[in-house]
Write a protein that holds these residues in place. Structure first.
Motif, PDB file in Angstrom:
ATOM      1  N   GLY A 160       0.829  -1.299  -0.012  1.00  0.00           N
ATOM      2  CA  GLY A 160       0.261   0.104  -0.011  1.00  0.00           C
ATOM      3  C   GLY A 160       0.775   1.191  -0.121  1.00  0.00           C
ATOM      4  O   GLY A 160       0.362   2.379  -0.458  1.00  0.00           O
ATOM      5  N   ARG A 161       2.053   1.141   0.265  1.00  0.00           N
ATOM      6  CA  ARG A 161       2.894   2.367   0.377  1.00  0.00           C
ATOM      7  C   ARG A 161       4.241   1.960   0.382  1.00  0.00           C
ATOM      8  O   ARG A 161       4.799   0.612   0.148  1.00  0.00           O
ATOM      9  CB  ARG A 161       2.638   2.846   1.903  1.00  0.00           C
ATOM     10  CG  ARG A 161       1.414   3.235   2.451  1.00  0.00           C
ATOM     11  CD  ARG A 161       1.492   4.132   3.673  1.00  0.00           C
ATOM     12  NE  ARG A 161       0.245   4.406   4.230  1.00  0.00           N
ATOM     13  CZ  ARG A 161      -0.576   3.564   5.018  1.00  0.00           C
ATOM     14  NH1 ARG A 161      -0.051   2.355   5.515  1.00  0.00           N
ATOM     15  NH2 ARG A 161      -1.511   4.104   5.615  1.00  0.00           N
ATOM     16  N   GLY A 162       5.312   2.892   0.197  1.00  0.00           N
ATOM     17  CA  GLY A 162       6.658   2.771   0.159  1.00  0.00           C
ATOM     18  C   GLY A 162       7.138   1.852  -0.931  1.00  0.00           C
ATOM     19  O   GLY A 162       6.664   1.786  -2.272  1.00  0.00           O
ATOM     20  N   LEU A 189      -2.517  -4.168   5.138  1.00  0.00           N
ATOM     21  CA  LEU A 189      -3.480  -3.964   6.137  1.00  0.00           C
ATOM     22  C   LEU A 189      -3.862  -2.707   6.514  1.00  0.00           C
ATOM     23  O   LEU A 189      -4.754  -2.344   6.997  1.00  0.00           O
ATOM     24  CB  LEU A 189      -3.005  -4.713   7.566  1.00  0.00           C
ATOM     25  CG  LEU A 189      -2.986  -6.130   7.563  1.00  0.00           C
ATOM     26  CD1 LEU A 189      -2.135  -6.555   8.924  1.00  0.00           C
ATOM     27  CD2 LEU A 189      -4.543  -6.513   7.805  1.00  0.00           C
ATOM     28  N   GLY A 190      -3.113  -1.655   5.861  1.00  0.00           N
ATOM     29  CA  GLY A 190      -3.453  -0.312   6.122  1.00  0.00           C
ATOM     30  C   GLY A 190      -3.012   0.110   7.386  1.00  0.00           C
ATOM     31  O   GLY A 190      -3.370   1.074   7.964  1.00  0.00           O
ATOM     32  N   ALA A 191      -2.090  -0.899   8.156  1.00  0.00           N
ATOM     33  CA  ALA A 191      -1.684  -0.290   9.568  1.00  0.00           C
ATOM     34  C   ALA A 191      -0.560   0.868   9.648  1.00  0.00           C
ATOM     35  O   ALA A 191       0.028   1.378   8.675  1.00  0.00           O
ATOM     36  CB  ALA A 191      -1.061  -1.404  10.202  1.00  0.00           C
ATOM     37  N   GLY A 192      -0.383   1.271  11.004  1.00  0.00           N
ATOM     38  CA  GLY A 192       0.506   2.493  11.170  1.00  0.00           C
ATOM     39  C   GLY A 192       2.002   1.680  11.297  1.00  0.00           C
ATOM     40  O   GLY A 192       2.127   0.461  11.004  1.00  0.00           O
ATOM     41  N   ASP A 226      -5.981   2.152  -2.970  1.00  0.00           N
ATOM     42  CA  ASP A 226      -5.585   3.326  -3.786  1.00  0.00           C
ATOM     43  C   ASP A 226      -4.448   2.748  -4.819  1.00  0.00           C
ATOM     44  O   ASP A 226      -4.418   3.437  -6.043  1.00  0.00           O
ATOM     45  CB  ASP A 226      -4.616   4.090  -2.684  1.00  0.00           C
ATOM     46  CG  ASP A 226      -5.724   5.148  -1.753  1.00  0.00           C
ATOM     47  OD1 ASP A 226      -6.848   5.069  -2.142  1.00  0.00           O
ATOM     48  OD2 ASP A 226      -5.183   5.512  -0.688  1.00  0.00           O
ATOM     49  N   VAL A 227      -3.612   1.708  -4.584  1.00  0.00           N
ATOM     50  CA  VAL A 227      -2.751   1.327  -5.469  1.00  0.00           C
ATOM     51  C   VAL A 227      -3.387   0.698  -6.428  1.00  0.00           C
ATOM     52  O   VAL A 227      -3.029   0.970  -7.718  1.00  0.00           O
ATOM     53  CB  VAL A 227      -1.558   0.399  -4.536  1.00  0.00           C
ATOM     54  CG1 VAL A 227      -0.674   0.086  -5.723  1.00  0.00           C
ATOM     55  CG2 VAL A 227      -0.758   1.256  -3.598  1.00  0.00           C
ATOM     56  N   ASN A 249       7.038  -8.615   1.462  1.00  0.00           N
ATOM     57  CA  ASN A 249       7.662  -7.193   1.651  1.00  0.00           C
ATOM     58  C   ASN A 249       7.073  -6.504   2.982  1.00  0.00           C
ATOM     59  O   ASN A 249       7.581  -5.574   3.354  1.00  0.00           O
ATOM     60  CB  ASN A 249       7.457  -6.293   0.605  1.00  0.00           C
ATOM     61  CG  ASN A 249       7.640  -4.830   0.773  1.00  0.00           C
ATOM     62  OD1 ASN A 249       8.710  -4.330   0.738  1.00  0.00           O
ATOM     63  ND2 ASN A 249       6.538  -4.101   1.214  1.00  0.00           N
ATOM     64  N   ALA A 250       5.900  -7.060   3.394  1.00  0.00           N
ATOM     65  CA  ALA A 250       5.334  -6.214   4.525  1.00  0.00           C
ATOM     66  C   ALA A 250       6.079  -6.414   5.838  1.00  0.00           C
ATOM     67  O   ALA A 250       6.872  -7.325   6.102  1.00  0.00           O
ATOM     68  CB  ALA A 250       3.716  -6.966   4.867  1.00  0.00           C
TER      69      ALA A 250
END
Length: 304
Positions: free
Chosen positions: A16-18, A39-42, A55-56, A100-101
């Motif tokens: 989801g990011r990075g 997961l969209g976690a912090g 979003d991706v 990757n998570a």
């Protein structure tokens, strides 16, 4: 959209990011169909939201690619199994798994809590093992049915896993464990047509920007050596059919640089031919150390 990954079915965890997001977009740009897991976690693993993964997916579809979002917990047995099923049921199979998570809970070892240790080991190490285990089960069944896939696993370690990192004992242990897992999986899965490699990337992400903010700022112009997108071309190549001769390797990658990391190797030996006594070993160890290369420094230590 077509290219080196044309028609490949790819799962990317933590996408989801990075760096994970960069991988998902890069695979899609080369013609892959992508399961975007997040997961969209912090940054510490808390909370969750379907937003980042979707979003991706939206980005990929806007560019003409094919993708589906997945928010399963890849460090849970059932979640990892569901992730693999998502690829098979949505796109008809699975060719590439990019593990990757992860998240951070940094603390010096003397202050590190049991929950902080367990959480980081779980998401990084079990979060690599569980999806790999379920993907390998699928690939084994395909091979036994005469449908051997040209399958790939790309794991994500770190410089911390290669050399250690002060204040990141839990993270370094997990990332080092991923390297051992990579070597074993590469050997065991070869019979099913699966290669397994690992990367140790360096890039600007949520997990690095706090610790290395001064070193990782984007330049005003020119080549951004710390952009996550710099890591993804190697991962896409490793996920392609071209990489069939490469397995059980660890690549360091950042900016425009790619190198193969050298792991533990047998070193100099002194063999008495019988049991040593403790008092004999001081000079022996001194000789062995004199013959050995000086270790690379742990990240975060002062160089002298």
């Amino acid at each position: 959209m077509s290219g080196i990954a044309d028609g490949r079915i790819v799962v990317v965890t933590g996408a989801g990011r990075g760096i994970g997001r960069a991988h998902a977009l890069a695979f899609a740009a080369e013609g892959a169909r992508v399961v975007v897991n997040d997961l969209g976690a912090g940054i510490d693993g808390s909370g969750g939201s379907a937003g980042p993964a979707q979003d991706v997916v939206d980005e990929i579809e806007a560019l003409g690619g094919k993708a589906v979002a997945n928010t399963d917990d890849i460090a849970s047995w059932d979640g990892a199994a569901a992730l693999v099923r998502t690829a098979v049921e949505t796109f008809g199979g699975l060719d590439v798994l990019v593990n990757n998570a992860g998240f951070l809970r940094d603390r010096m070892l003397v202050n590190l809590g049991e929950d902080e240790w367990d959480a980081v080991i779980r998401v990084h190490l079990k979060g690599h093992f569980a999806p790999t285990r379920h993907a390998a089960e699928y690939w084994r069944a395909e091979a036994k049915a005469g449908r051997t896939r040209v399958a790939r696993v790309i794991n994500t370690s770190s410089g911390a896993g290669l050399l250690g990192s002060v204040g990141q004992g839990n993270y370094a242990a997990a990332k080092s464990g991923i390297l051992g897992l990579t070597l074993v999986a590469a050997t065991e899965f070869a019979r099913y047509g699966v290669t397994v490699n690992a990367i140790a990337p360096a890039a600007r992400t949520r997990m690095t920007e706090v610790a290395f903010a001064d070193d990782m700022a984007a330049p005003d112009d020119g080549f951004d050596a710390m952009a996550p997108e710099n890591v993804s071309p190697l991962v896409v190549w490793l996920g392609s059919e071209e990489s069939s001769a490469v397995t059980g390797r660890v690549f360091e990658v950042d900016g425009g640089r790619v190198s193969i990391a050298q792991g533990w190797r047998h070193g100099a030996v002194r063999d008495k031919g019988s049991r040593w006594s403790p008092g004999e070993l001081g000079p022996v160890v001194a000789e062995l150390l004199a013959d050995a290369p000086v270790p690379e420094p742990v990240y975060g230590t002062a160089l002298t």
